[in-house]
Write a protein that holds these residues in place. Sequence first.
Motif, PDB file in Angstrom:
ATOM      1  N   LEU A 112      16.573  -3.307  13.795  1.00 17.91           N
ATOM      2  CA  LEU A 112      16.792  -3.124  14.977  1.00 17.91           C
ATOM      3  C   LEU A 112      17.383  -4.198  15.736  1.00 17.91           C
ATOM      4  O   LEU A 112      16.637  -5.123  15.873  1.00 17.91           O
ATOM      5  CB  LEU A 112      15.555  -2.643  15.657  1.00 17.91           C
ATOM      6  N   ASP A 113      18.768  -4.086  15.759  1.00 11.93           N
ATOM      7  CA  ASP A 113      19.444  -5.369  15.819  1.00 11.93           C
ATOM      8  C   ASP A 113      20.702  -5.035  17.196  1.00 11.93           C
ATOM      9  O   ASP A 113      21.412  -4.105  16.814  1.00 11.93           O
ATOM     10  CB  ASP A 113      20.473  -5.938  14.840  1.00 11.93           C
ATOM     11  N   SER A 114      20.332  -5.708  18.030  1.00 16.40           N
ATOM     12  CA  SER A 114      21.346  -5.553  19.447  1.00 16.40           C
ATOM     13  C   SER A 114      21.613  -4.389  19.793  1.00 16.40           C
ATOM     14  O   SER A 114      22.796  -3.639  20.196  1.00 16.40           O
ATOM     15  CB  SER A 114      22.709  -6.247  18.870  1.00 16.40           C
ATOM     16  N   ASN A 115      20.618  -3.494  19.937  1.00 22.52           N
ATOM     17  CA  ASN A 115      20.771  -2.088  20.567  1.00 22.52           C
ATOM     18  C   ASN A 115      20.240  -1.900  22.142  1.00 22.52           C
ATOM     19  O   ASN A 115      19.551  -2.827  22.405  1.00 22.52           O
ATOM     20  CB  ASN A 115      19.897  -1.079  19.815  1.00 22.52           C
ATOM     21  N   ASN A 116      20.899  -1.139  22.782  1.00 21.78           N
ATOM     22  CA  ASN A 116      20.312  -0.731  24.193  1.00 21.78           C
ATOM     23  C   ASN A 116      19.457   0.471  23.945  1.00 21.78           C
ATOM     24  O   ASN A 116      20.173   1.528  23.935  1.00 21.78           O
ATOM     25  CB  ASN A 116      21.530  -0.711  24.969  1.00 21.78           C
ATOM     26  N   ILE A 117      18.269   0.473  24.291  1.00 30.46           N
ATOM     27  CA  ILE A 117      17.420   1.623  24.219  1.00 30.46           C
ATOM     28  C   ILE A 117      16.682   1.979  25.491  1.00 30.46           C
ATOM     29  O   ILE A 117      15.975   1.027  25.927  1.00 30.46           O
ATOM     30  CB  ILE A 117      16.387   1.439  22.966  1.00 30.46           C
ATOM     31  N   LYS A 118      16.802   3.040  25.793  1.00 33.57           N
ATOM     32  CA  LYS A 118      15.806   3.467  27.036  1.00 33.57           C
ATOM     33  C   LYS A 118      15.394   4.690  27.094  1.00 33.57           C
ATOM     34  O   LYS A 118      15.909   5.666  26.268  1.00 33.57           O
ATOM     35  CB  LYS A 118      17.098   3.434  28.242  1.00 33.57           C
ATOM     36  N   SER A 119      14.204   4.783  27.685  1.00 34.63           N
ATOM     37  CA  SER A 119      13.588   6.078  27.771  1.00 34.63           C
ATOM     38  C   SER A 119      13.656   6.802  29.132  1.00 34.63           C
ATOM     39  O   SER A 119      13.371   6.082  30.135  1.00 34.63           O
ATOM     40  CB  SER A 119      12.025   6.063  27.496  1.00 34.63           C
ATOM     41  N   THR A 120      14.394   7.953  29.249  1.00 32.50           N
ATOM     42  CA  THR A 120      14.348   8.709  30.371  1.00 32.50           C
ATOM     43  C   THR A 120      13.431  10.005  30.708  1.00 32.50           C
ATOM     44  O   THR A 120      13.285  10.715  31.379  1.00 32.50           O
ATOM     45  CB  THR A 120      15.899   9.417  30.712  1.00 32.50           C
ATOM     46  N   GLY A 121      12.469  10.298  29.226  1.00 27.82           N
ATOM     47  CA  GLY A 121      11.508  11.101  29.176  1.00 27.82           C
ATOM     48  C   GLY A 121      10.420  10.616  29.294  1.00 27.82           C
ATOM     49  O   GLY A 121      10.192   9.457  29.809  1.00 27.82           O
ATOM     50  N   GLY A 122       9.376  11.252  28.618  1.00 32.78           N
ATOM     51  CA  GLY A 122       7.766  10.742  28.602  1.00 32.78           C
ATOM     52  C   GLY A 122       7.525   9.533  27.347  1.00 32.78           C
ATOM     53  O   GLY A 122       6.467   9.084  27.733  1.00 32.78           O
ATOM     54  N   THR A 123       8.416   9.520  26.599  1.00 32.13           N
ATOM     55  CA  THR A 123       8.186   8.452  25.514  1.00 32.13           C
ATOM     56  C   THR A 123       7.922   7.128  26.000  1.00 32.13           C
ATOM     57  O   THR A 123       8.792   6.665  26.777  1.00 32.13           O
ATOM     58  CB  THR A 123       8.921   8.632  24.378  1.00 32.13           C
ATOM     59  N   LYS A 124       6.988   6.377  25.368  1.00 37.54           N
ATOM     60  CA  LYS A 124       6.777   5.152  25.810  1.00 37.54           C
ATOM     61  C   LYS A 124       7.123   3.991  24.620  1.00 37.54           C
ATOM     62  O   LYS A 124       6.849   2.792  24.787  1.00 37.54           O
ATOM     63  CB  LYS A 124       5.048   4.818  26.207  1.00 37.54           C
ATOM     64  N   TYR A 125       7.276   4.555  23.473  1.00 38.23           N
ATOM     65  CA  TYR A 125       7.439   3.705  22.345  1.00 38.23           C
ATOM     66  C   TYR A 125       8.671   4.122  21.484  1.00 38.23           C
ATOM     67  O   TYR A 125       8.962   5.235  21.321  1.00 38.23           O
ATOM     68  CB  TYR A 125       6.196   3.813  21.470  1.00 38.23           C
ATOM     69  N   ILE A 126       9.323   3.090  20.706  1.00 42.23           N
ATOM     70  CA  ILE A 126      10.198   3.370  19.960  1.00 42.23           C
ATOM     71  C   ILE A 126       9.830   3.679  18.433  1.00 42.23           C
ATOM     72  O   ILE A 126      10.252   4.543  17.791  1.00 42.23           O
ATOM     73  CB  ILE A 126      11.100   2.119  19.614  1.00 42.23           C
ATOM     74  N   PHE A 127       8.467   3.246  18.258  1.00 42.00           N
ATOM     75  CA  PHE A 127       8.225   3.599  16.627  1.00 42.00           C
ATOM     76  C   PHE A 127       6.503   4.144  17.042  1.00 42.00           C
ATOM     77  O   PHE A 127       5.944   3.400  17.690  1.00 42.00           O
ATOM     78  CB  PHE A 127       7.952   2.142  15.847  1.00 42.00           C
ATOM     79  N   THR A 128       6.382   5.168  16.526  1.00 43.53           N
ATOM     80  CA  THR A 128       4.965   5.796  16.423  1.00 43.53           C
ATOM     81  C   THR A 128       4.508   6.063  15.013  1.00 43.53           C
ATOM     82  O   THR A 128       5.085   6.011  14.175  1.00 43.53           O
ATOM     83  CB  THR A 128       4.906   6.980  17.250  1.00 43.53           C
ATOM     84  N   GLY A 129       3.223   6.493  15.005  1.00 44.99           N
ATOM     85  CA  GLY A 129       2.591   6.761  13.612  1.00 44.99           C
ATOM     86  C   GLY A 129       1.959   5.824  12.961  1.00 44.99           C
ATOM     87  O   GLY A 129       1.627   5.767  11.816  1.00 44.99           O
ATOM     88  N   ILE A 130       1.978   4.422  13.527  1.00 38.76           N
ATOM     89  CA  ILE A 130       1.656   3.232  12.794  1.00 38.76           C
ATOM     90  C   ILE A 130       0.271   2.598  13.516  1.00 38.76           C
ATOM     91  O   ILE A 130       0.133   2.814  14.753  1.00 38.76           O
ATOM     92  CB  ILE A 130       2.610   1.950  12.785  1.00 38.76           C
ATOM     93  N   THR A 131      -0.630   2.382  12.570  1.00 42.72           N
ATOM     94  CA  THR A 131      -2.047   1.868  13.153  1.00 42.72           C
ATOM     95  C   THR A 131      -2.374   0.716  12.492  1.00 42.72           C
ATOM     96  O   THR A 131      -1.653   0.112  11.498  1.00 42.72           O
ATOM     97  CB  THR A 131      -3.134   2.977  12.824  1.00 42.72           C
TER      98      THR A 131
END
Length: 167
Positions: A112-131
Amino acid sequence: ITGNIHGTFEIYNSKINNWTSNVGGYEPHFFLKNSTVNNLKINSGYWNRGEYIEFENNNITNTDNLLRFPHYATTYPIILKNNTITINSDNSLMHFYDDRGNGEYHRDKVILDSNNIKSTGGTKYIFTGITGKTNNPLSFEIKNNKLNNIALFENGVTNQANVTISK
């Protein structure tokens, strides 16, 4: 648009709306550059060890996961570079599932390099499913991203036995 991706798929300077695709064997490579995307979802089957994914210089708006891959589907790099990404849902940008063992073989990085990432919905995370008990090795290279109203990982994931995060 729906269907399966096998082999090399290259999309440049395009506008994409509402595309869901499954990626499979035959060493798939998916390139998406300089495009505007509204609701793209790429699913990798549980049997697949990975596909080369490179998204660069795109404007992406999604209401679901952009990428949904098994934990072991990182044989090739997954690269998101210089994109503007807006997530308008409760779903993450990339979701990992199916953490069962799938043999020993080369694993590459999620970059993940030099991106502009925003959430306008309910998600709080870019990556999920990892523990903290992830069985399959995952490696992330995270640099120069601007995050707005969103964090990288759920569950406080940090460098651990099978998860490597370099910044």
